[in-house]
Design a protein around this motif. Sequence first.
Motif, PDB file in Angstrom:
ATOM      1  N   GLN A  96       0.829  -1.208   0.000  1.00 10.98           N
ATOM      2  CA  GLN A  96       0.000   0.000   0.000  1.00 10.98           C
ATOM      3  C   GLN A  96       0.859   1.252   0.000  1.00 10.98           C
ATOM      4  O   GLN A  96       0.569   2.244  -0.694  1.00 10.98           O
ATOM      5  N   VAL A  97       1.959   1.220   0.776  1.00  9.75           N
ATOM      6  CA  VAL A  97       2.869   2.373   0.820  1.00  9.75           C
ATOM      7  C   VAL A  97       3.546   2.553  -0.539  1.00  9.75           C
ATOM      8  O   VAL A  97       3.665   3.680  -1.045  1.00  9.75           O
ATOM      9  N   VAL A  98       3.993   1.449  -1.130  1.00 14.67           N
ATOM     10  CA  VAL A  98       4.633   1.522  -2.447  1.00 14.67           C
ATOM     11  C   VAL A  98       3.670   2.101  -3.477  1.00 14.67           C
ATOM     12  O   VAL A  98       4.033   2.997  -4.260  1.00 14.67           O
ATOM     13  N   ASP A  99       2.431   1.608  -3.472  1.00 12.86           N
ATOM     14  CA  ASP A  99       1.441   2.090  -4.439  1.00 12.86           C
ATOM     15  C   ASP A  99       1.132   3.568  -4.239  1.00 12.86           C
ATOM     16  O   ASP A  99       0.992   4.326  -5.210  1.00 12.86           O
ATOM     17  N   ASP A 100       1.005   3.979  -2.978  1.00 11.80           N
ATOM     18  CA  ASP A 100       0.700   5.394  -2.698  1.00 11.80           C
ATOM     19  C   ASP A 100       1.824   6.304  -3.197  1.00 11.80           C
ATOM     20  O   ASP A 100       1.564   7.344  -3.816  1.00 11.80           O
ATOM     21  N   LYS A 101       3.061   5.931  -2.920  1.00 12.58           N
ATOM     22  CA  LYS A 101       4.200   6.760  -3.324  1.00 12.58           C
ATOM     23  C   LYS A 101       4.338   6.804  -4.841  1.00 12.58           C
ATOM     24  O   LYS A 101       4.602   7.868  -5.422  1.00 12.58           O
ATOM     25  N   LEU A 102       4.146   5.670  -5.494  1.00  9.38           N
ATOM     26  CA  LEU A 102       4.231   5.657  -6.955  1.00  9.38           C
ATOM     27  C   LEU A 102       3.089   6.460  -7.571  1.00  9.38           C
ATOM     28  O   LEU A 102       3.279   7.149  -8.589  1.00  9.38           O
ATOM     29  N   SER A 117       2.953   7.917 -20.707  1.00  2.93           N
ATOM     30  CA  SER A 117       1.575   7.718 -20.249  1.00  2.93           C
ATOM     31  C   SER A 117       1.166   6.252 -20.270  1.00  2.93           C
ATOM     32  O   SER A 117       0.379   5.818 -19.427  1.00  2.93           O
ATOM     33  N   ASP A 118       1.696   5.464 -21.234  1.00  2.00           N
ATOM     34  CA  ASP A 118       1.293   4.063 -21.305  1.00  2.00           C
ATOM     35  C   ASP A 118       1.765   3.268 -20.104  1.00  2.00           C
ATOM     36  O   ASP A 118       1.196   2.228 -19.771  1.00  2.00           O
ATOM     37  N   VAL A 119       2.807   3.770 -19.414  1.00  2.00           N
ATOM     38  CA  VAL A 119       3.319   3.096 -18.219  1.00  2.00           C
ATOM     39  C   VAL A 119       2.613   3.599 -16.966  1.00  2.00           C
ATOM     40  O   VAL A 119       2.064   2.816 -16.184  1.00  2.00           O
ATOM     41  N   VAL A 120       2.602   4.899 -16.756  1.00  2.00           N
ATOM     42  CA  VAL A 120       2.047   5.447 -15.512  1.00  2.00           C
ATOM     43  C   VAL A 120       0.539   5.293 -15.441  1.00  2.00           C
ATOM     44  O   VAL A 120      -0.034   5.285 -14.340  1.00  2.00           O
ATOM     45  N   ASN A 121      -0.141   5.147 -16.574  1.00  2.00           N
ATOM     46  CA  ASN A 121      -1.594   4.971 -16.559  1.00  2.00           C
ATOM     47  C   ASN A 121      -2.011   3.528 -16.312  1.00  2.00           C
ATOM     48  O   ASN A 121      -3.210   3.229 -16.273  1.00  2.00           O
ATOM     49  N   ASP A 122      -1.046   2.646 -16.174  1.00  2.00           N
ATOM     50  CA  ASP A 122      -1.307   1.244 -15.832  1.00  2.00           C
ATOM     51  C   ASP A 122      -0.593   0.969 -14.504  1.00  2.00           C
ATOM     52  O   ASP A 122       0.559   0.538 -14.494  1.00  2.00           O
ATOM     53  N   PRO A 123      -1.241   1.233 -13.372  1.00  2.00           N
ATOM     54  CA  PRO A 123      -0.564   1.143 -12.067  1.00  2.00           C
ATOM     55  C   PRO A 123       0.092  -0.204 -11.792  1.00  2.00           C
ATOM     56  O   PRO A 123       1.195  -0.255 -11.238  1.00  2.00           O
ATOM     57  N   ALA A 124      -0.569  -1.296 -12.177  1.00  2.00           N
ATOM     58  CA  ALA A 124       0.000  -2.623 -11.917  1.00  2.00           C
ATOM     59  C   ALA A 124       1.298  -2.821 -12.695  1.00  2.00           C
ATOM     60  O   ALA A 124       2.304  -3.290 -12.156  1.00  2.00           O
ATOM     61  N   ARG A 125       1.280  -2.471 -13.975  1.00  2.00           N
ATOM     62  CA  ARG A 125       2.486  -2.576 -14.794  1.00  2.00           C
ATOM     63  C   ARG A 125       3.574  -1.637 -14.282  1.00  2.00           C
ATOM     64  O   ARG A 125       4.752  -2.012 -14.212  1.00  2.00           O
TER      65      ARG A 125
END
Length: 413
Positions: free
Chosen positions: A318-324, A337-345
């Motif tokens: 959760q911390v990793v996801d929030d910071k990213l 955009s193709d990378v940052v718009n796909d949070p899992a990838r």
Amino acid sequence: MTIAAHDADERRIAARALLADPVLTAHRHSEQLALVRKHSGALKSTFARLLGYALVVETGFARLVKTPLSPDAPVRPARRPSGGEFTPRAYAYLALVCAGLLASDVGEQVLVSQLVEQIRADAATTGITIDDTLAERRDLVAAIDFLLAWGVLTETDGSVVAWGERREEALLTVNRSLLPHLVARPLYPLARPELLWADDPNVPDQPRRSLRRKLVENPVVHRGDLSEAERDVLSRERTELTRILEESFGLGLEVRAEGALAYDADERLTDVAFPGTGTVRQAALLLLDALIEVLEPKATGQVILDGRAVTGVLAPWQVVDDKLGDLALRHAKAWRSDVVNDPARFRDEVVHLLASVGLATVVTEGVVVHPAAARYRPSVRDVSATTRAKRRLGADPQEMQDPLFTDETGETA
């Protein structure tokens, strides 16, 4: 420069070339191979004595056969030309292609269709099921591409990719002298992908040699991952170890409380550039800064992983996801955009990069950040817009550049 110093420099260049590419061929690496052949005796002795590696040198190629990686080493999978990792099926095809090329009826040249027939026959004999789907053919093409990149095969007429996509025939030329040395051990008794290893991983190793090998091969060597004997060598023989790494491979040694690393000032030996340019590398560098600020990993901190203590501090997912997520919003205009718009990838690619350079370990609960990550904490320099007045006054051109991400070693990310 004296003759002796010149020869020592050539041996070091040749050794570094072999570490960077364990298969050198006359067609692809003529200059490096010439140096290896010139100093073959000394190089064979150096690799065997210092690292436990076997070196085979012939007229048209040189093959450095390495030993298994230590359990703590980052995974280094075989990769497709596109950069994607080999699937288990692609590894199976690689073994089958090697076996097929070693068949008695395969000569200096072979058609792809003939090779495929041999592979299917071998697969049926061993109980491996092969389907004729596009995905299967692409994995087979990936295995053959791997051998093309190593110089074991050459496309003489047509291409393997065309066969995989459209079933167009291709003629391959086989490097018969190199082929037997590609696989270091017999195929038939192996149940795991150990085909390119020189030694049995179950045979105890000498602590000096195993420590040198970890330093040469791993981006970061964690002290907790060293045996008691290896830690003793690192402590008592640091000066001698520093000399050996510098003289033999051109590497500098940096030792800290949490571990050690052998760094290459020329930045040519690593197979994973970090820090560097691009969305994933910049995001990984900034994520380290964000996690270190929150978690403050220390050399004495430990996380229990698979029954063993791993130095570092746990960053929950959760911390990793929030910071990213925060970083993605902040740098949305600059990053892909193709990378940052796909949070899992986005998370997978960033975390995989940090793990591959030894700065993090992926666990079920999140990411264990190693204290060595603090070495790469970036300093962000914000640059104000340049006005016409500043230009008239002769502002420093450096101040007119876009903001840069710089790690503590002064390297631009």
